[in-house]
Design a protein around this motif. Structure first.
Motif, PDB file in Angstrom:
ATOM      1  N   HIS A  24       0.880  -1.186  -0.053  1.00 33.89           N
ATOM      2  CA  HIS A  24      -0.033   0.002  -0.005  1.00 33.89           C
ATOM      3  C   HIS A  24       0.746   1.205   0.113  1.00 33.89           C
ATOM      4  CE1 HIS A  24      -3.920  -1.730   1.270  1.00 33.89           C
ATOM      5  NE2 HIS A  24      -3.327  -2.889   1.269  1.00 33.89           N
ATOM      6  N   ILE A  25       0.583   2.013  -0.781  1.00 35.06           N
ATOM      7  CA  ILE A  25       1.478   3.496  -1.066  1.00 35.06           C
ATOM      8  C   ILE A  25       0.650   4.510  -0.769  1.00 35.06           C
ATOM      9  CG2 ILE A  25       2.889   4.643  -2.402  1.00 35.06           C
ATOM     10  CD1 ILE A  25       3.307   2.335  -4.556  1.00 35.06           C
ATOM     11  N   ALA A  26       1.186   5.286   0.384  1.00 40.41           N
ATOM     12  CA  ALA A  26       0.336   6.823   0.580  1.00 40.41           C
ATOM     13  C   ALA A  26       0.441   7.800  -0.388  1.00 40.41           C
ATOM     14  CB  ALA A  26       1.268   7.306   1.939  1.00 40.41           C
ATOM     15  N   PRO A  27      -0.808   8.392  -0.640  1.00 43.09           N
ATOM     16  CA  PRO A  27      -0.857   9.080  -1.767  1.00 43.09           C
ATOM     17  C   PRO A  27       0.055  10.349  -1.819  1.00 43.09           C
ATOM     18  CG  PRO A  27      -2.748   9.169  -0.374  1.00 43.09           C
ATOM     19  CD  PRO A  27      -1.869   8.163   0.007  1.00 43.09           C
ATOM     20  N   ASP A  28       0.589  10.547  -0.686  1.00 45.82           N
ATOM     21  CA  ASP A  28       1.502  11.829  -0.621  1.00 45.82           C
ATOM     22  C   ASP A  28       2.869  11.366  -0.857  1.00 45.82           C
ATOM     23  OD1 ASP A  28       2.256  10.591   1.798  1.00 45.82           O
ATOM     24  OD2 ASP A  28       1.641  12.156   3.150  1.00 45.82           O
ATOM     25  N   GLY A  29       3.237  10.216  -0.939  1.00 45.34           N
ATOM     26  CA  GLY A  29       4.613   9.716  -1.116  1.00 45.34           C
ATOM     27  C   GLY A  29       5.550   9.686  -0.113  1.00 45.34           C
ATOM     28  N   SER A  30       4.772   9.856   1.211  1.00 46.99           N
ATOM     29  CA  SER A  30       5.725   9.754   2.446  1.00 46.99           C
ATOM     30  C   SER A  30       6.106   8.285   2.958  1.00 46.99           C
ATOM     31  CB  SER A  30       5.037  10.226   3.451  1.00 46.99           C
ATOM     32  OG  SER A  30       3.729   9.735   3.705  1.00 46.99           O
ATOM     33  N   ARG A  31       5.155   7.137   2.493  1.00 45.57           N
ATOM     34  CA  ARG A  31       5.498   5.750   3.212  1.00 45.57           C
ATOM     35  C   ARG A  31       4.621   4.887   2.323  1.00 45.57           C
ATOM     36  NH1 ARG A  31       1.170   7.911   5.916  1.00 45.57           N
ATOM     37  NH2 ARG A  31       2.642   9.251   6.921  1.00 45.57           N
ATOM     38  N   LEU A  32       5.116   3.641   2.608  1.00 46.48           N
ATOM     39  CA  LEU A  32       4.680   2.440   1.935  1.00 46.48           C
ATOM     40  C   LEU A  32       4.618   1.504   2.844  1.00 46.48           C
ATOM     41  CD1 LEU A  32       5.996   0.936  -1.339  1.00 46.48           C
ATOM     42  CD2 LEU A  32       5.771  -0.467   0.644  1.00 46.48           C
ATOM     43  N   ALA A  53      11.371   8.567   1.982  1.00 44.79           N
ATOM     44  CA  ALA A  53      12.105   9.954   1.675  1.00 44.79           C
ATOM     45  C   ALA A  53      13.729   9.431   2.340  1.00 44.79           C
ATOM     46  CB  ALA A  53      11.941  10.908   2.995  1.00 44.79           C
ATOM     47  N   THR A  54      13.724   8.317   3.278  1.00 47.99           N
ATOM     48  CA  THR A  54      14.964   7.700   3.629  1.00 47.99           C
ATOM     49  C   THR A  54      15.344   6.406   3.220  1.00 47.99           C
ATOM     50  OG1 THR A  54      14.156   6.994   5.611  1.00 47.99           O
ATOM     51  CG2 THR A  54      14.811   9.363   5.612  1.00 47.99           C
ATOM     52  N   GLY A  55      14.302   5.593   2.723  1.00 48.89           N
ATOM     53  CA  GLY A  55      14.652   4.289   2.591  1.00 48.89           C
ATOM     54  C   GLY A  55      14.742   3.263   3.613  1.00 48.89           C
ATOM     55  N   GLU A  56      14.216   3.718   4.836  1.00 48.17           N
ATOM     56  CA  GLU A  56      14.360   3.060   6.057  1.00 48.17           C
ATOM     57  C   GLU A  56      13.038   2.208   6.215  1.00 48.17           C
ATOM     58  OE1 GLU A  56      14.760   3.912  10.808  1.00 48.17           O
ATOM     59  OE2 GLU A  56      14.561   5.605   9.381  1.00 48.17           O
ATOM     60  N   VAL A 403       4.841   7.947  -6.770  1.00 53.65           N
ATOM     61  CA  VAL A 403       5.464   6.745  -6.571  1.00 53.65           C
ATOM     62  C   VAL A 403       5.015   5.534  -7.173  1.00 53.65           C
ATOM     63  CG1 VAL A 403       5.988   5.024  -4.489  1.00 53.65           C
ATOM     64  CG2 VAL A 403       5.856   7.791  -4.247  1.00 53.65           C
ATOM     65  N   THR A 404       6.014   4.613  -7.821  1.00 52.78           N
ATOM     66  CA  THR A 404       5.799   3.434  -8.542  1.00 52.78           C
ATOM     67  C   THR A 404       6.320   2.454  -7.898  1.00 52.78           C
ATOM     68  OG1 THR A 404       5.187   4.919 -10.619  1.00 52.78           O
ATOM     69  CG2 THR A 404       5.576   2.291 -10.815  1.00 52.78           C
ATOM     70  N   LEU A 405       5.869   1.292  -7.781  1.00 53.58           N
ATOM     71  CA  LEU A 405       6.561   0.002  -7.141  1.00 53.58           C
ATOM     72  C   LEU A 405       6.523  -1.132  -8.383  1.00 53.58           C
ATOM     73  CD1 LEU A 405       6.193  -1.554  -3.641  1.00 53.58           C
ATOM     74  CD2 LEU A 405       5.520  -2.945  -5.790  1.00 53.58           C
ATOM     75  N   LEU A 406       7.639  -1.602  -8.347  1.00 50.43           N
ATOM     76  CA  LEU A 406       7.866  -3.058  -9.534  1.00 50.43           C
ATOM     77  C   LEU A 406       8.156  -4.186  -8.908  1.00 50.43           C
ATOM     78  CD1 LEU A 406       9.120  -1.240 -12.722  1.00 50.43           C
ATOM     79  CD2 LEU A 406       6.682  -2.014 -12.253  1.00 50.43           C
ATOM     80  N   VAL A 420      11.097   0.501  -5.580  1.00 50.48           N
ATOM     81  CA  VAL A 420      10.303   1.573  -5.388  1.00 50.48           C
ATOM     82  C   VAL A 420      10.930   2.842  -5.842  1.00 50.48           C
ATOM     83  CG1 VAL A 420       8.579   2.787  -3.757  1.00 50.48           C
ATOM     84  CG2 VAL A 420       9.134   0.424  -3.436  1.00 50.48           C
ATOM     85  N   SER A 421      10.369   3.543  -6.759  1.00 52.95           N
ATOM     86  CA  SER A 421      10.690   4.630  -7.297  1.00 52.95           C
ATOM     87  C   SER A 421       9.784   5.746  -7.090  1.00 52.95           C
ATOM     88  CB  SER A 421      11.221   4.818  -8.777  1.00 52.95           C
ATOM     89  OG  SER A 421       9.847   4.455  -9.546  1.00 52.95           O
ATOM     90  N   GLY A 422      10.407   7.151  -6.685  1.00 50.79           N
ATOM     91  CA  GLY A 422       9.695   8.301  -6.466  1.00 50.79           C
ATOM     92  C   GLY A 422      10.435   9.497  -6.313  1.00 50.79           C
ATOM     93  N   PRO A 423       9.693  10.533  -5.742  1.00 46.83           N
ATOM     94  CA  PRO A 423      10.491  11.995  -5.766  1.00 46.83           C
ATOM     95  C   PRO A 423      11.684  11.706  -4.660  1.00 46.83           C
ATOM     96  CG  PRO A 423       8.318  12.371  -5.720  1.00 46.83           C
ATOM     97  CD  PRO A 423       8.333  10.809  -5.614  1.00 46.83           C
TER      98      PRO A 423
END
Length: 692
Positions: A24-32, A53-56, A403-406, A420-423
């Motif tokens: 599940h991806i947050a629409p604001d691009g903050s978390r998954l 934002a950090t990949g953590e 954000v796009t996840l493959l 996962v790729s995004g801003p």
């Protein structure tokens, strides 16, 4: 000491443990948020988040650390859902979240828990137990769930737990998916929130007309038999209705012609309003219905027809931001399943659409195949069609905002990759799955004029001159499934079987997925002819390509479910080609299998009885001349053990020797570690005895 492959495969649930899933991806691009077990041998699934934002990564919920009942206390509805979904893990095997991905809800041991995905905290909510399928409303103010066949709702602060509607009898439920929806349509849910969280679209299921079967446990005669509402071919289905129910409990019936369209395929509630898809019993007509939330009245948004049948495609219907309907069409002129937007095909001939992954604005994310052994992720936008995945393999994905996840499963490497790729950059979500102790070497072929996709796996290190090998055909072979894919892990078991001294051949003949509507529908009314012919064509091509490897005079075949039916059929109808068979959970009499699947391919048994006779193994029992091992789980509620027992009785009456292996307490799956391991060993022993 190196672990044996059968033990490793059983312990890792065929290498599915440790693989990230349920994204599940947050629409604001903050978390998954996603699910994953801690290791490739840990069967307990945990809930995780990834900071985009950090990949953590953060472990949010670990069932092993919670003082809650375990898997032995699962509600009956959850056990049934896992069986329908072929879920082999435990723990948090599913969760739902609000629109902003701030709050997630899930059930453990029949209890309701909610997680704050920003803070990484979990707390229980007092609710009526056992809890099944909890879902926060999109606004994140309350949670709906099912308990005791009743749809209930509780506020996120734990107050106001209440039933929204009471079932009128023990045969009626609100908010659950009936057997046919879950097993054959891929619909695991029975309610859908309105975007504003003030009302729900709810399925009411009445199982009163459905025939009752009783599945006993012969190994434990002191236990009562389990009663199952099973809609066998030609018998009544559950009566499914839809209601609009407010959170205050008021409700409106949704009106459509249920006599003509008894199947509720799916429902959607987006910002344009609620929709439902209904289907005729012969599966030749589908209607997409718009629902007026003020009155419950419906209007027809789209009608689909097909002279043979209409497939249920995952992810549709959906709507673009402007309200255009996203759907698929089986285009006979190009023999292609095409994506349509607003009624217009937007994908080219030859690109077979598999599923719609998501729609956002005017962009559609979907999977499709140019080559049936590969499944790629594509993106459509007005005037633009782009393939997002690269290389040879099977891919999946998700998208929200920027954000796009493959996900990627490839032929040239083990495991599953998740990127996962995004801003905020590009990140990988690690798979913790075990690496198999063997490495498959696969030869992909195209057999005969129909170019039947075929895989050949030879023993590790085999060289010409080493002598010809007995052949093991290992198909599923049935409609809407594939075994021959460009994925290395799909051939782990085949490589181990080959290493036991076999040349393994796997073929996807007519009726299997990814080849277009004509290929898909070639089995209508007759599994025997096309399915068996294509397996033999694949065998002949494998022999032509590897003449020094395959011994055509020693050919065995094994399979499970439809593949079990095919294995038994092969030795009955073509003993000149097939010399021994292992048939696991075979469908021996199609009158004993469910309505939606069976009637799609063979028609209604009262209208086309000859199809059922032609495809029955019991009718063919007198043909058996070759060794046959029948395997069946006695707790199977999908292909019930009566299939094997009736075939065994018919074989005995015809004086035909055969072997039956009953599996006590085993369902249509065989996830138990000891059972799964020893079942492989016993099959190999049987085949070696009769082929070497």
């Amino acid at each position: 000491m190196t672990m044996s492959f059968p033990r490793q495969s059983a312990r890792t649930r065929r290498f599915t443990l440790g693989v990230p899933r349920g994204f599940h991806i947050a629409p604001d691009g903050s978390r998954l948020a996603f699910l994953r077990t801690k290791s490739g041998t840990d069967p307990v699934t945990c809930l995780w988040t990834l900071d985009l934002a950090t990949g953590e990564e953060r472990l949010v919920a670990d069932p092993a650390a919670m003082a809650l009942p375990g898997e032995e206390d699962l509600p009956a509805e959850e056990r049934a859902r896992r069986e329908r979904a072929r879920e082999q893990a435990g723990g948090i095997v599913g969760f739902a979240a609000d629109r902003e991905l701030r709050t997630a809800a899930f059930a453990l041991g029949g209890r309701l828990l909610v997680a704050d995905l920003r803070e990484g905290t979990v707390r229980p909510l007092e609710a009526s137990t056992p809890v099944f399928d909890p879902r926060p409303d999109p606004a994140g103010r309350r949670v709906a769930y099912v308990s005791g066949r009743t749809l209930r709702v509780v506020e996120l602060d734990g107050s106001g737990d209440r039933a929204l509607v009471q079932p009128e009898s023990e045969q009626i439920s609100y908010g659950l998916a009936e057997f046919i929806a879950a097993e054959e349509m891929g619909r695991m849910r029975g309610y859908w929130w309105a975007p504003d969280g003030t009302s729900l679209l709810v399925a009411r299921v009445d199982e009163t007309p459905v025939t009752r079967w009783h599945i006993a446990d012969p190994a434990n005669p002191e236990r009562p038999a389990t009663e199952v509402a099973y809609p066998a071919a030609g018998t009544p289905n559950a009566y499914v209705a839809l209601y609009l129910i407010d959170v205050n409990g008021s409700r409106k019936a949704i009106v459509w012609d249920r006599a003509e369209f008894p199947y509720l395929v799916t429902a959607v509630w987006d910002r344009h309003g609620p929709m439902a898809v209904v289907q005729s019993r012969d599966q030749r007509i589908m209607r997409v219905l718009g629902v007026d939330p003020a009155t419950g009245e419906t209007s027809v948004l789209h009608v689909a027809h097909d002279p043979v049948w209409l497939d249920v495609v995952s992810g549709v219907p959906a709507r673009t931001g402007g309200g255009d309907l996203v759907w698929t069409v089986e285009d006979p002129d190009t023999d292609t399943r095409r994506l349509t937007v607003g009624g217009t095909p937007v994908t080219p001939a030859g690109l077979q659409v598999r599923s719609v992954l998501g729609v956002e604005g005017d962009s559609v994310l979907f999977t499709a195949s140019e080559e049936p052994t590969e499944v790629h992720v594509w993106s459509y936008g007005p005037g633009e069609l782009t393939r997002l995945s690269e290389g040879q393999g099977v891919f999946g994905g998700a998208r929200s905002g920027k954000v796009t996840l493959l996900t990627a499963s490839r032929l040239d490497r083990d495991g599953v990759e998740v990127r996962v790729s995004g801003p905020g950059g590009m990140y990988s979500i690690a798979s913790r799955a075990e690496t198999p102790v063997i490495t498959p070497t696969v030869h992909l072929l195209r057999a005969g004029e129909r170019e039947i996709r075929t895989a050949v796996v030879l023993p590790t290190g085999w060289e010409p001159g080493a002598g010809r090998l007995p052949v093991l055909m290992d198909p599923y072979g049935g409609p809407h499934a594939q075994r021959v894919l460009a994925v290395r892990r799909a051939y782990n078991e085949a490589q181990w079987l080959a290493d036991q001294g076999f040349a393994v051949v796997i073929a996807d003949g007519r009726g299997t997925s990814g080849r277009g509507p004509a290929w898909d529908r070639a089995v209508r009314g007759d599994f025997v002819g096309p399915v068996l012919e294509d397996q033999i064509t694949a065998l002949e091509e494998a022999v032509r390509c590897f003449p020094d490897a395959l011994d055509i005079d020693r050919v065995g075949i094994r399979g499970w479910s439809f593949g079990g039916w095919l294995a038994a059929l092969a030795v009955m109808y073509r003993p000149d080609v097939f010399h021994a068979a292992v048939a696991g959970a075979p469908v021996t009499d199609w009158r004993l299998y469910d309505t939606h699947y069976t009637e799609r391919y063979l028609g209604h048994p009262e209208e086309e009885p000859e199809n059922y006779t032609r495809n029955s193994l019991i009718e063919a029992a007198g043909r058996l001349e070759r060794p046959l091992l029948l395997i069946h789980g006695l707790a199977d509620d999908n292909v019930v053990a009566a299939h094997t027992l009736r075939l065994s009785s018919a074989l005995l009456a015809a004086g035909k020797p055969h072997t039956v292996l009953p599996l006590s307490g085993v369902t249509h799956m065989t996830p138990q570690e000891i059972v799964a391991e020893n079942l492989l060993l016993l099959q190999v022993s049987f085949l070696k005895t009769h082929l070497t």
